[in-house]
Design a protein around this motif. Structure first.
Motif, PDB file in Angstrom:
ATOM      1  N   ARG A  57      82.394  53.325  68.687  1.00 50.85           N
ATOM      2  CA  ARG A  57      82.644  52.647  67.495  1.00 50.85           C
ATOM      3  C   ARG A  57      83.154  51.223  68.933  1.00 50.85           C
ATOM      4  NH1 ARG A  57      83.750  57.772  68.007  1.00 50.85           N
ATOM      5  NH2 ARG A  57      85.803  57.425  69.428  1.00 50.85           N
ATOM      6  N   PHE A  58      82.901  50.731  69.107  1.00 48.71           N
ATOM      7  CA  PHE A  58      83.095  49.987  70.240  1.00 48.71           C
ATOM      8  C   PHE A  58      83.077  49.149  69.304  1.00 48.71           C
ATOM      9  CE2 PHE A  58      82.064  45.624  72.863  1.00 48.71           C
ATOM     10  CZ  PHE A  58      82.786  45.562  73.572  1.00 48.71           C
ATOM     11  N   ASN A  59      83.799  47.968  69.156  1.00 48.75           N
ATOM     12  CA  ASN A  59      83.964  46.189  68.664  1.00 48.75           C
ATOM     13  C   ASN A  59      84.121  45.339  69.146  1.00 48.75           C
ATOM     14  OD1 ASN A  59      84.532  44.132  66.767  1.00 48.75           O
ATOM     15  ND2 ASN A  59      86.538  45.772  65.796  1.00 48.75           N
ATOM     16  N   PRO A  60      83.518  44.432  69.361  1.00 47.98           N
ATOM     17  CA  PRO A  60      83.477  43.233  70.387  1.00 47.98           C
ATOM     18  C   PRO A  60      84.283  42.922  70.311  1.00 47.98           C
ATOM     19  CG  PRO A  60      81.365  43.013  68.906  1.00 47.98           C
ATOM     20  CD  PRO A  60      81.983  44.529  68.880  1.00 47.98           C
ATOM     21  N   ASN A  61      84.716  42.221  68.829  1.00 50.41           N
ATOM     22  CA  ASN A  61      85.849  41.274  68.657  1.00 50.41           C
ATOM     23  C   ASN A  61      87.426  42.248  68.953  1.00 50.41           C
ATOM     24  OD1 ASN A  61      83.618  39.291  67.053  1.00 50.41           O
ATOM     25  ND2 ASN A  61      83.754  41.282  65.210  1.00 50.41           N
ATOM     26  N   MET A  62      87.329  42.538  69.231  1.00 50.03           N
ATOM     27  CA  MET A  62      88.180  43.155  69.369  1.00 50.03           C
ATOM     28  C   MET A  62      89.377  42.797  71.135  1.00 50.03           C
ATOM     29  SD  MET A  62      89.001  47.215  68.207  1.00 50.03           S
ATOM     30  CE  MET A  62      90.680  47.534  68.625  1.00 50.03           C
ATOM     31  N   THR A  63      90.616  42.601  71.428  1.00 47.77           N
ATOM     32  CA  THR A  63      90.867  41.925  72.779  1.00 47.77           C
ATOM     33  C   THR A  63      91.592  43.215  73.448  1.00 47.77           C
ATOM     34  OG1 THR A  63      93.124  41.513  71.623  1.00 47.77           O
ATOM     35  CG2 THR A  63      91.346  39.987  71.416  1.00 47.77           C
ATOM     36  N   ASP A  64      91.729  43.256  74.273  1.00 46.45           N
ATOM     37  CA  ASP A  64      92.565  44.739  75.168  1.00 46.45           C
ATOM     38  C   ASP A  64      93.418  45.048  74.223  1.00 46.45           C
ATOM     39  OD1 ASP A  64      89.911  45.416  76.767  1.00 46.45           O
ATOM     40  OD2 ASP A  64      90.096  44.169  78.834  1.00 46.45           O
ATOM     41  N   ASP A  65      94.283  44.395  74.260  1.00 40.06           N
ATOM     42  CA  ASP A  65      95.109  44.413  74.042  1.00 40.06           C
ATOM     43  C   ASP A  65      95.585  45.028  72.397  1.00 40.06           C
ATOM     44  OD1 ASP A  65      97.251  43.412  75.835  1.00 40.06           O
ATOM     45  OD2 ASP A  65      97.275  41.346  75.302  1.00 40.06           O
ATOM     46  N   GLU A  66      94.491  44.084  71.538  1.00 35.64           N
ATOM     47  CA  GLU A  66      94.521  45.599  70.300  1.00 35.64           C
ATOM     48  C   GLU A  66      93.701  46.404  70.363  1.00 35.64           C
ATOM     49  OE1 GLU A  66      93.565  41.402  66.983  1.00 35.64           O
ATOM     50  OE2 GLU A  66      91.571  42.525  68.837  1.00 35.64           O
ATOM     51  N   ARG A  67      92.964  47.187  71.525  1.00 37.21           N
ATOM     52  CA  ARG A  67      92.180  48.083  71.701  1.00 37.21           C
ATOM     53  C   ARG A  67      93.564  49.518  72.936  1.00 37.21           C
ATOM     54  NH1 ARG A  67      87.510  44.863  74.438  1.00 37.21           N
ATOM     55  NH2 ARG A  67      86.528  44.127  72.629  1.00 37.21           N
ATOM     56  N   ARG A  68      93.976  48.576  73.285  1.00 36.71           N
ATOM     57  CA  ARG A  68      95.162  49.548  73.651  1.00 36.71           C
ATOM     58  C   ARG A  68      96.495  49.637  72.769  1.00 36.71           C
ATOM     59  NH1 ARG A  68      99.145  46.998  78.178  1.00 36.71           N
ATOM     60  NH2 ARG A  68      99.865  45.472  76.803  1.00 36.71           N
ATOM     61  N   ASP A  69      96.124  49.161  71.933  1.00 41.23           N
ATOM     62  CA  ASP A  69      97.122  48.991  70.710  1.00 41.23           C
ATOM     63  C   ASP A  69      97.401  50.405  70.138  1.00 41.23           C
ATOM     64  OD1 ASP A  69      99.175  47.841  68.746  1.00 41.23           O
ATOM     65  OD2 ASP A  69      97.883  48.724  67.503  1.00 41.23           O
ATOM     66  N   TYR A  70      98.458  51.079  69.530  1.00 38.32           N
ATOM     67  CA  TYR A  70      99.176  52.215  68.550  1.00 38.32           C
ATOM     68  C   TYR A  70      98.118  52.578  67.544  1.00 38.32           C
ATOM     69  CZ  TYR A  70     100.736  55.688  66.098  1.00 38.32           C
ATOM     70  OH  TYR A  70     101.878  56.976  65.137  1.00 38.32           O
ATOM     71  N   ASP A  71      97.825  51.138  67.544  1.00 40.19           N
ATOM     72  CA  ASP A  71      96.655  51.510  65.845  1.00 40.19           C
ATOM     73  C   ASP A  71      95.470  51.777  65.679  1.00 40.19           C
ATOM     74  OD1 ASP A  71      98.517  50.467  64.142  1.00 40.19           O
ATOM     75  OD2 ASP A  71      98.275  48.246  63.875  1.00 40.19           O
ATOM     76  N   ASN A  72      95.026  51.752  67.027  1.00 43.64           N
ATOM     77  CA  ASN A  72      93.767  51.682  67.530  1.00 43.64           C
ATOM     78  C   ASN A  72      93.797  53.043  68.352  1.00 43.64           C
ATOM     79  OD1 ASN A  72      90.530  51.122  67.524  1.00 43.64           O
ATOM     80  ND2 ASN A  72      90.885  51.050  70.157  1.00 43.64           N
ATOM     81  N   LEU A  73      94.699  54.172  68.704  1.00 46.22           N
ATOM     82  CA  LEU A  73      95.033  54.838  69.553  1.00 46.22           C
ATOM     83  C   LEU A  73      95.001  56.484  68.671  1.00 46.22           C
ATOM     84  CD1 LEU A  73      96.800  53.783  72.844  1.00 46.22           C
ATOM     85  CD2 LEU A  73      94.159  53.642  72.153  1.00 46.22           C
ATOM     86  N   ILE A  74      94.736  57.708  68.495  1.00 49.26           N
ATOM     87  CA  ILE A  74      94.432  58.601  68.222  1.00 49.26           C
ATOM     88  C   ILE A  74      95.094  60.149  69.297  1.00 49.26           C
ATOM     89  CG2 ILE A  74      92.115  59.434  67.501  1.00 49.26           C
ATOM     90  CD1 ILE A  74      92.737  60.391  64.737  1.00 49.26           C
ATOM     91  N   LEU A  75      95.369  60.587  68.470  1.00 50.25           N
ATOM     92  CA  LEU A  75      95.781  62.178  70.275  1.00 50.25           C
ATOM     93  C   LEU A  75      95.388  62.931  69.755  1.00 50.25           C
ATOM     94  CD1 LEU A  75      97.448  61.440  72.381  1.00 50.25           C
ATOM     95  CD2 LEU A  75      99.732  62.479  71.689  1.00 50.25           C
TER      96      LEU A  75
END
Length: 268
Positions: A57-75
């Motif tokens: 599910r890689f998104n080339p348009n995301m920044t690393d800040d967006e990738r590590r953001d809460y909205d992009n994480l699931i536990l």
């Protein structure tokens, strides 16, 4: 690429933990995230949209800040994390599905915690009302507005689900405000003024003198809402101790403020 995307903020991890309720977010899994010894962590932070191009599910348009953001994480538990990040399963475990898992799980956790801890909303109200901010607002109103019209008018997308989920708790929040007012407390008014102040500051950062102010707000509505929430949490964290549980109640208060047009714009 990728190193920064795995450098999670402490506040992000705390929020993930608090809103997990010690349960894997996969609705078909009943595994706990802390082992039976009560100490060993067996949870895994999963990126909904991958860190690297080789990931699922890689998104080339995301920044690393967006990738590590809460909205992009699931536990998730270790096993579910391995299954979901298996490239062979990428078509089955889509971005939309994982985001739905996360939304539904957080809503379930919020319901459980509010049932167990009846004082959570009061704690959140007091925590916000204790913040000291310079207040220059005039013509202040406590009127509420139709939530669907506000969502459409401001072009909210990502936060739409959170707003709709949390709006059903409005019936719990309003009696608390009424009781505070009977006691002669101004917490409700102060709380909403604090949130409106934070909104006006966030709005200024995104609009920044642009002539078409409404269009800029509509284009950045989700980012503005998120900015207010993050700044509010930061202020609470600076002024309070043992604040993790407030993560449960904070979105409810934010949505109430949204309905009263203290965040984003009144439909016209």
């Amino acid at each position: 690429m990728g190193n920064k995307a795995r450098q999670y903020k402490k506040s992000t991890i705390r929020k993930l933990d608090t809103l997990s309720c010690n349960q894997c977010a996969n609705p078909d899994c009943d595994r706990k995230l802390i082992a039976r010894d009560g100490d060993t962590i067996v949870s895994k932070i999963c990126h909904i949209e991958a860190v690297s191009p080789n990931g699922p599910r890689f998104n080339p348009n995301m920044t690393d800040d967006e990738r590590r953001d809460y909205d992009n994480l699931i536990l998730l538990c270790d096993e579910c994390h391995s299954i979901i990040d298996n490239k062979k399963n990428e078509g089955k475990y889509t971005v939309d599905l994982l985001k739905k898992w996360k939304r539904d799980h957080e809503n379930k956790c919020r319901q459980q915690q509010l049932s167990k801890k009846s004082t959570l909303l009061n704690q959140a109200i007091n925590a916000i009302a204790s913040i000291e901010l310079e207040d220059n607002l005039d013509n202040y109103s406590l009127e509420t507005f139709n939530i669907d019209k506000k969502i459409e008018y401001n072009s909210i997308k990502e936060y739409r689900y959170i707003i709709e989920d949390c709006s059903k708790y409005y019936g719990k929040l309003n009696p608390l405000y009424s009781e505070l007012e009977k006691q002669g407390s101004f917490r409700k008014e102060k709380l909403l003024r604090i949130i409106q102040n934070l909104y006006l500051k966030a709005k200024g950062e995104f609009v920044n003198g642009e002539r078409n102010e409404l269009e800029m707000i509509q284009n950045n509505a989700d980012k503005i809402f998120k900015s207010v929430e993050e700044k509010l949490w930061q202020l609470i964290d600076e002024n309070q101790s043992n604040t993790d549980d407030i993560y449960i109640a904070l979105p409810i208060i934010m949505v109430d403020a949204f309905m009263r047009c203290k965040i984003l714009e009144e439909p016209r």
